[in-house]
Design a protein around this motif. Sequence first.
Motif, PDB file in Angstrom:
ATOM      1  N   ILE A   1      43.681  44.781  50.109  1.00  0.00           N
ATOM      2  CA  ILE A   1      43.245  43.674  50.800  1.00  0.00           C
ATOM      3  C   ILE A   1      42.509  42.950  49.641  1.00  0.00           C
ATOM      4  O   ILE A   1      42.692  41.548  49.959  1.00  0.00           O
ATOM      5  CB  ILE A   1      42.140  44.034  52.016  1.00  0.00           C
ATOM      6  CG1 ILE A   1      43.133  44.610  53.169  1.00  0.00           C
ATOM      7  CG2 ILE A   1      41.616  42.852  52.587  1.00  0.00           C
ATOM      8  CD1 ILE A   1      42.423  45.446  54.034  1.00  0.00           C
ATOM      9  N   ALA A   2      41.696  43.239  48.962  1.00  0.00           N
ATOM     10  CA  ALA A   2      40.998  42.740  48.020  1.00  0.00           C
ATOM     11  C   ALA A   2      41.675  42.036  47.235  1.00  0.00           C
ATOM     12  O   ALA A   2      41.562  40.573  46.654  1.00  0.00           O
ATOM     13  CB  ALA A   2      40.020  43.625  47.189  1.00  0.00           C
ATOM     14  N   ALA A   3      43.179  42.492  46.817  1.00  0.00           N
ATOM     15  CA  ALA A   3      44.150  41.938  45.904  1.00  0.00           C
ATOM     16  C   ALA A   3      44.689  40.741  46.804  1.00  0.00           C
ATOM     17  O   ALA A   3      45.021  39.556  46.389  1.00  0.00           O
ATOM     18  CB  ALA A   3      45.179  42.726  45.681  1.00  0.00           C
ATOM     19  N   ARG A   4      44.880  41.032  48.091  1.00  0.00           N
ATOM     20  CA  ARG A   4      45.682  39.956  48.728  1.00  0.00           C
ATOM     21  C   ARG A   4      44.889  38.713  48.781  1.00  0.00           C
ATOM     22  O   ARG A   4      45.272  37.572  48.915  1.00  0.00           O
ATOM     23  CB  ARG A   4      45.822  40.629  50.251  1.00  0.00           C
ATOM     24  CG  ARG A   4      46.463  39.873  51.261  1.00  0.00           C
ATOM     25  CD  ARG A   4      46.335  40.290  52.693  1.00  0.00           C
ATOM     26  NE  ARG A   4      44.945  40.077  53.126  1.00  0.00           N
ATOM     27  CZ  ARG A   4      44.865  40.406  54.237  1.00  0.00           C
ATOM     28  NH1 ARG A   4      45.223  41.381  55.328  1.00  0.00           N
ATOM     29  NH2 ARG A   4      43.338  40.267  54.661  1.00  0.00           N
ATOM     30  N   ASP A   5      43.494  38.917  49.167  1.00  0.00           N
ATOM     31  CA  ASP A   5      42.633  37.812  49.680  1.00  0.00           C
ATOM     32  C   ASP A   5      41.947  37.344  48.264  1.00  0.00           C
ATOM     33  O   ASP A   5      41.269  36.261  48.247  1.00  0.00           O
ATOM     34  CB  ASP A   5      41.455  38.446  50.168  1.00  0.00           C
ATOM     35  CG  ASP A   5      41.801  38.807  51.687  1.00  0.00           C
ATOM     36  OD1 ASP A   5      42.899  38.432  52.024  1.00  0.00           O
ATOM     37  OD2 ASP A   5      41.203  39.639  52.375  1.00  0.00           O
ATOM     38  N   ALA A   6      42.510  37.633  47.073  1.00  0.00           N
ATOM     39  CA  ALA A   6      41.934  36.983  45.926  1.00  0.00           C
ATOM     40  C   ALA A   6      42.511  35.480  45.940  1.00  0.00           C
ATOM     41  O   ALA A   6      43.393  34.933  46.444  1.00  0.00           O
ATOM     42  CB  ALA A   6      42.467  37.727  44.755  1.00  0.00           C
ATOM     43  N   ALA A   7      41.640  34.485  45.189  1.00  0.00           N
ATOM     44  CA  ALA A   7      41.881  33.367  45.024  1.00  0.00           C
ATOM     45  C   ALA A   7      43.366  32.834  44.379  1.00  0.00           C
ATOM     46  O   ALA A   7      44.082  31.912  44.578  1.00  0.00           O
ATOM     47  CB  ALA A   7      40.925  32.417  44.373  1.00  0.00           C
ATOM     48  N   GLY A   8      43.894  33.837  43.802  1.00  0.00           N
ATOM     49  CA  GLY A   8      45.250  33.684  42.913  1.00  0.00           C
ATOM     50  C   GLY A   8      45.703  34.842  42.155  1.00  0.00           C
ATOM     51  O   GLY A   8      44.737  35.972  41.979  1.00  0.00           O
ATOM     52  N   ARG A   9      46.621  34.886  41.572  1.00  0.00           N
ATOM     53  CA  ARG A   9      46.960  35.963  40.715  1.00  0.00           C
ATOM     54  C   ARG A   9      46.265  36.158  39.591  1.00  0.00           C
ATOM     55  O   ARG A   9      45.830  37.504  39.498  1.00  0.00           O
ATOM     56  CB  ARG A   9      48.454  35.777  40.201  1.00  0.00           C
ATOM     57  CG  ARG A   9      49.701  35.760  41.246  1.00  0.00           C
ATOM     58  CD  ARG A   9      51.000  35.638  40.527  1.00  0.00           C
ATOM     59  NE  ARG A   9      51.462  36.543  39.782  1.00  0.00           N
ATOM     60  CZ  ARG A   9      51.630  36.430  38.238  1.00  0.00           C
ATOM     61  NH1 ARG A   9      51.322  35.212  37.879  1.00  0.00           N
ATOM     62  NH2 ARG A   9      52.030  37.382  37.609  1.00  0.00           N
ATOM     63  N   MET A  10      45.456  35.285  39.016  1.00  0.00           N
ATOM     64  CA  MET A  10      44.707  35.422  37.815  1.00  0.00           C
ATOM     65  C   MET A  10      43.238  36.073  38.379  1.00  0.00           C
ATOM     66  O   MET A  10      42.536  36.380  37.520  1.00  0.00           O
ATOM     67  CB  MET A  10      44.507  34.338  37.093  1.00  0.00           C
ATOM     68  CG  MET A  10      45.920  33.616  36.581  1.00  0.00           C
ATOM     69  SD  MET A  10      46.824  34.703  35.615  1.00  0.00           S
ATOM     70  CE  MET A  10      45.778  34.946  34.172  1.00  0.00           C
ATOM     71  N   ASN A  11      43.191  35.966  39.621  1.00  0.00           N
ATOM     72  CA  ASN A  11      41.810  36.563  39.954  1.00  0.00           C
ATOM     73  C   ASN A  11      41.742  37.818  40.809  1.00  0.00           C
ATOM     74  O   ASN A  11      40.928  38.138  41.546  1.00  0.00           O
ATOM     75  CB  ASN A  11      41.342  35.481  41.198  1.00  0.00           C
ATOM     76  CG  ASN A  11      41.187  33.994  40.643  1.00  0.00           C
ATOM     77  OD1 ASN A  11      42.091  33.106  41.052  1.00  0.00           O
ATOM     78  ND2 ASN A  11      40.180  33.818  39.843  1.00  0.00           N
ATOM     79  N   VAL A  12      42.817  38.533  40.659  1.00  0.00           N
ATOM     80  CA  VAL A  12      42.947  39.812  41.425  1.00  0.00           C
ATOM     81  C   VAL A  12      42.203  41.014  40.847  1.00  0.00           C
ATOM     82  O   VAL A  12      41.912  41.012  39.625  1.00  0.00           O
ATOM     83  CB  VAL A  12      44.314  40.346  41.442  1.00  0.00           C
ATOM     84  CG1 VAL A  12      44.629  41.795  41.635  1.00  0.00           C
ATOM     85  CG2 VAL A  12      45.362  39.416  42.050  1.00  0.00           C
ATOM     86  N   PRO A  13      41.202  41.385  41.494  1.00  0.00           N
ATOM     87  CA  PRO A  13      40.301  42.342  40.908  1.00  0.00           C
ATOM     88  C   PRO A  13      40.721  43.559  40.477  1.00  0.00           C
ATOM     89  O   PRO A  13      41.995  43.979  40.903  1.00  0.00           O
ATOM     90  CB  PRO A  13      39.205  42.420  42.194  1.00  0.00           C
ATOM     91  CG  PRO A  13      40.061  42.081  43.348  1.00  0.00           C
ATOM     92  CD  PRO A  13      40.888  41.256  43.041  1.00  0.00           C
TER      93      PRO A  13
END
Length: 288
Positions: A192-204
């Motif tokens: 869910i954190a990856a889904r809700d990231a602002a964009g691909r470069m922001n995936v935690p």
Amino acid sequence: MNRQEPGAMSVELSDGRVLHMSTTRPKPSASARITLLETITRRLFDDCPICGDPATNEEHVPPAAMGGEKMTRTCAACNHRLGSHVEADLTDWYDNLITLLRFTGPGIQGARRTARIPLMWTPEDGFALLLSGNIDPAIEEMLRSGEIELAGLLPDENRYRLALLKHSYLAVCLQFGILEGADSDHVRRDLIAARDAAGRMNVPHSPLAMGLTVIRHNGATALASAPLVRAIVHLGEEPIEGVLLAGRVFVSWSSTFNPDQGPDQNRHLQVSMQVGKPISGTVTSVDP
């Protein structure tokens, strides 16, 4: 299989030599024995297995680009947004592609770009790029000049492992139902954190995804024809249970979670090349 790029190929050159190329880089690697247990079949859920929202969208497991089929349903956000954030890197890794490739050379002003290009290796640890389709004539001129600078990006390990986490988690839900407990909650939180990231470069960063056991089979024939097969890998003293995706990628259902573990990879590929005279050749074999 929907794989579009070859896994290996051989070219007979005009001077009599035979050039062998493979997507597998020649380096020492551990071998593993795999036992296939049972095919995992389609199963539909009323609620998204990842976030619990209403399941409204058909989900390919693994991604269709890897040969996956519509195996279950997830919500629109987990299907589209999570997929767009992490699955492009997975398919690039699966097909051994370089992205954002730039060529620069003497006499040509500025860089010239190409689409994704497969990276292949020779037995001597040299590499080959499969250029096809409509190639900028300036790139051909650079190659003829004998000197070229090549730069590009390799797939992001954290993102493609998060995609593997997603599809191995969906596979275990298909097999056993939606699991409850601290381990499953942790998987869902990372997805869910990856889904809700602002964009691909922001995936935690996900130490859980980075701790998965991932083994890719590069043989000419897939180990199974079904998109999902429950399997056990015998690697070391303890067997590891997980799922075989598309007959080629084993992903464990457990993780050696380590909070300090990070991607051990420099994504930036930068090479200075000296190019010799063109040599014609004939493709003599291609393996998927």
